[in-house]
Design a protein around this motif. Structure first.
Motif, PDB file in Angstrom:
ATOM      1  N   VAL A  92       0.857  -1.181   0.000  1.00 11.89           N
ATOM      2  CA  VAL A  92       0.000   0.000   0.000  1.00 11.89           C
ATOM      3  C   VAL A  92       0.894   1.231   0.000  1.00 11.89           C
ATOM      4  N   LYS A  93       0.611   2.159  -0.904  1.00 11.99           N
ATOM      5  CA  LYS A  93       1.368   3.401  -0.998  1.00 11.99           C
ATOM      6  C   LYS A  93       0.493   4.551  -0.502  1.00 11.99           C
ATOM      7  N   LEU A  94       0.940   5.228   0.559  1.00 16.80           N
ATOM      8  CA  LEU A  94       0.198   6.365   1.119  1.00 16.80           C
ATOM      9  C   LEU A  94       0.539   7.638   0.363  1.00 16.80           C
ATOM     10  N   PRO A  95      -0.312   8.678   0.494  1.00 16.11           N
ATOM     11  CA  PRO A  95       0.075   9.977  -0.070  1.00 16.11           C
ATOM     12  C   PRO A  95       1.361  10.448   0.615  1.00 16.11           C
ATOM     13  N   GLN A  96       2.171  11.228  -0.098  1.00 15.79           N
ATOM     14  CA  GLN A  96       3.443  11.652   0.490  1.00 15.79           C
ATOM     15  C   GLN A  96       3.253  12.639   1.633  1.00 15.79           C
ATOM     16  N   PHE A  97       2.224  13.490   1.549  1.00 20.72           N
ATOM     17  CA  PHE A  97       2.015  14.505   2.587  1.00 20.72           C
ATOM     18  C   PHE A  97       0.634  14.352   3.220  1.00 20.72           C
ATOM     19  N   VAL A  98       0.571  14.498   4.563  1.00 21.85           N
ATOM     20  CA  VAL A  98      -0.670  14.387   5.312  1.00 21.85           C
ATOM     21  C   VAL A  98      -0.751  15.576   6.259  1.00 21.85           C
ATOM     22  N   THR A  99      -1.968  16.138   6.410  1.00 20.19           N
ATOM     23  CA  THR A  99      -2.176  17.245   7.330  1.00 20.19           C
ATOM     24  C   THR A  99      -2.677  16.700   8.669  1.00 20.19           C
ATOM     25  N   LEU A 100      -1.978  17.067   9.740  1.00 18.38           N
ATOM     26  CA  LEU A 100      -2.325  16.587  11.079  1.00 18.38           C
ATOM     27  C   LEU A 100      -2.274  17.746  12.082  1.00 18.38           C
ATOM     28  N   GLU A 101      -3.009  17.586  13.193  1.00 16.96           N
ATOM     29  CA  GLU A 101      -3.039  18.606  14.231  1.00 16.96           C
ATOM     30  C   GLU A 101      -2.015  18.293  15.314  1.00 16.96           C
ATOM     31  N   VAL A 102      -1.351  19.349  15.793  1.00 17.98           N
ATOM     32  CA  VAL A 102      -0.383  19.203  16.891  1.00 17.98           C
ATOM     33  C   VAL A 102      -1.182  19.152  18.189  1.00 17.98           C
ATOM     34  N   LYS A 103      -1.063  18.040  18.932  1.00 17.12           N
ATOM     35  CA  LYS A 103      -1.800  17.880  20.191  1.00 17.12           C
ATOM     36  C   LYS A 103      -0.993  18.361  21.393  1.00 17.12           C
ATOM     37  N   GLU A 104       0.338  18.198  21.318  1.00 18.09           N
ATOM     38  CA  GLU A 104       1.162  18.531  22.467  1.00 18.09           C
ATOM     39  C   GLU A 104       2.531  19.008  22.003  1.00 18.09           C
ATOM     40  N   THR A 105       2.967  20.148  22.511  1.00 12.52           N
ATOM     41  CA  THR A 105       4.321  20.631  22.229  1.00 12.52           C
ATOM     42  C   THR A 105       4.703  21.638  23.306  1.00 12.52           C
ATOM     43  N   GLU A 106       5.978  21.949  23.381  1.00 19.17           N
ATOM     44  CA  GLU A 106       6.456  22.908  24.375  1.00 19.17           C
ATOM     45  C   GLU A 106       6.068  24.316  23.940  1.00 19.17           C
ATOM     46  N   PRO A 107       5.824  25.210  24.901  1.00 16.60           N
ATOM     47  CA  PRO A 107       5.507  26.600  24.532  1.00 16.60           C
ATOM     48  C   PRO A 107       6.732  27.305  23.954  1.00 16.60           C
ATOM     49  N   VAL A 108       6.478  28.386  23.227  1.00 16.99           N
ATOM     50  CA  VAL A 108       7.562  29.162  22.615  1.00 16.99           C
ATOM     51  C   VAL A 108       8.338  29.878  23.721  1.00 16.99           C
ATOM     52  N   VAL A 109       9.661  29.810  23.634  1.00 14.78           N
ATOM     53  CA  VAL A 109      10.521  30.493  24.594  1.00 14.78           C
ATOM     54  C   VAL A 109      10.977  31.793  23.951  1.00 14.78           C
ATOM     55  N   LYS A 110      10.643  32.933  24.586  1.00 15.05           N
ATOM     56  CA  LYS A 110      11.024  34.229  24.018  1.00 15.05           C
ATOM     57  C   LYS A 110      12.539  34.344  23.936  1.00 15.05           C
ATOM     58  N   GLY A 111      12.985  34.870  22.813  1.00 11.23           N
ATOM     59  CA  GLY A 111      14.417  35.053  22.622  1.00 11.23           C
ATOM     60  C   GLY A 111      15.108  33.852  22.007  1.00 11.23           C
ATOM     61  N   GLN A 112      14.387  32.770  21.840  1.00  7.16           N
ATOM     62  CA  GLN A 112      14.979  31.580  21.221  1.00  7.16           C
ATOM     63  C   GLN A 112      14.880  31.753  19.705  1.00  7.16           C
ATOM     64  N   THR A 113      15.915  32.326  19.132  1.00 11.49           N
ATOM     65  CA  THR A 113      15.862  32.651  17.705  1.00 11.49           C
ATOM     66  C   THR A 113      16.907  31.894  16.902  1.00 11.49           C
ATOM     67  N   ALA A 114      17.453  30.869  17.447  1.00 16.83           N
ATOM     68  CA  ALA A 114      18.450  30.084  16.699  1.00 16.83           C
ATOM     69  C   ALA A 114      17.795  29.552  15.431  1.00 16.83           C
ATOM     70  N   ALA A 115      18.489  29.672  14.330  1.00 21.56           N
ATOM     71  CA  ALA A 115      17.922  29.326  13.023  1.00 21.56           C
ATOM     72  C   ALA A 115      17.464  27.876  12.931  1.00 21.56           C
ATOM     73  N   ASN A 116      18.244  26.954  13.453  1.00 24.41           N
ATOM     74  CA  ASN A 116      17.907  25.547  13.302  1.00 24.41           C
ATOM     75  C   ASN A 116      17.382  24.898  14.576  1.00 24.41           C
ATOM     76  N   SER A 117      16.713  25.673  15.422  1.00 22.89           N
ATOM     77  CA  SER A 117      16.197  25.058  16.645  1.00 22.89           C
ATOM     78  C   SER A 117      14.811  24.471  16.380  1.00 22.89           C
ATOM     79  N   PHE A 118      14.650  23.224  16.775  1.00 21.37           N
ATOM     80  CA  PHE A 118      13.368  22.544  16.636  1.00 21.37           C
ATOM     81  C   PHE A 118      12.976  21.999  17.986  1.00 21.37           C
ATOM     82  N   LYS A 119      11.687  21.763  18.183  1.00 20.71           N
ATOM     83  CA  LYS A 119      11.194  21.210  19.443  1.00 20.71           C
ATOM     84  C   LYS A 119      10.309  20.006  19.127  1.00 20.71           C
ATOM     85  N   PRO A 120      10.199  19.054  20.069  1.00 20.25           N
ATOM     86  CA  PRO A 120       9.365  17.873  19.816  1.00 20.25           C
ATOM     87  C   PRO A 120       7.879  18.223  19.897  1.00 20.25           C
TER      88      PRO A 120
END
Length: 187
Positions: free
Chosen positions: A124-152
């Motif tokens: 079975v081949k799925l579509p390459q892209f799927v739209t999903l809702e974020v249920k849980e993530t860390e809040p934005v930290v002010k001043g965190q402007t590093a270009a490649n910073s990602f959060k789970p």
């Protein structure tokens, strides 16, 4: 369709040793002594086992064309997934193993492509892209402007992906199902 051993290309599905194999890697070898050959890494479509095989230019192999048909995902029933052929309205039940670890991306009504050979489903081949809702993530930290910073982030289907800092809970994002990575914000 017959193919010479030196015409095998990555992605070709061949009938070899009474099984269906897909060519993963192909390397043409021209030794100083003897004839040229193709060193082919094969993967069994059904079991997933791998095999390295040499095919001389004079050898022929049978290339197989897989039938590809669109089905709509209806629902999961235990370990079985139920799909419907949109032309004949026939239902097809497949094991969740056919989709593998990407089964969490299946959504009600999603159109998928089922590959089969002589009427027997192989994958079975799925579509390459799927739209999903974020249920849980860390809040934005002010001043965190590093270009490649990602959060789970944990999505509505339970999958964890890394998202940019500006993505918050309740937002919809587009996820690449092949790489299981964040792609962009949903429109």
């Amino acid at each position: 369709m017959k193919l010479n051993g030196n015409e095998i290309r990555p992605g070709n599905v061949i009938l070899h040793k009474d099984s269906l194999w897909v060519a993963v890697k192909v390397q043409s070898v021209k030794p100083g002594k003897g004839g040229a050959f193709a060193q082919v890494e094969l993967k069994d479509i059904v079991s997933g086992t791998k095999l390295n095989e040499r095919f001389r230019a004079a050898e022929t192999v049978e290339r197989v064309q897989l039938e590809q048909k669109e089905y709509q995902f209806l629902y999961a029933q235990g370990d079985d997934l139920v799909f419907m052929d949109m032309e004949s309205y026939e239902q097809l039940e497949l094991q969740a193993d056919f989709v593998g670890d990407r089964v969490a991306f299946l959504q009600d009504g999603m159109m998928v492509e089922v590959e089969s050979y002589e009427g027997k489903p192989l994958g079975v081949k799925l579509p390459q892209f799927v739209t999903l809702e974020v249920k849980e993530t860390e809040p934005v930290v002010k001043g965190q402007t590093a270009a490649n910073s990602f959060k789970p982030a944990i999505l509505e289907n339970g999958i964890k992906v890394m998202v940019p800092p500006f993505v918050g809970e309740g937002e919809k994002i587009v996820v690449d199902t092949t790489e299981v990575t964040y792609s962009k914000r949903a429109d």
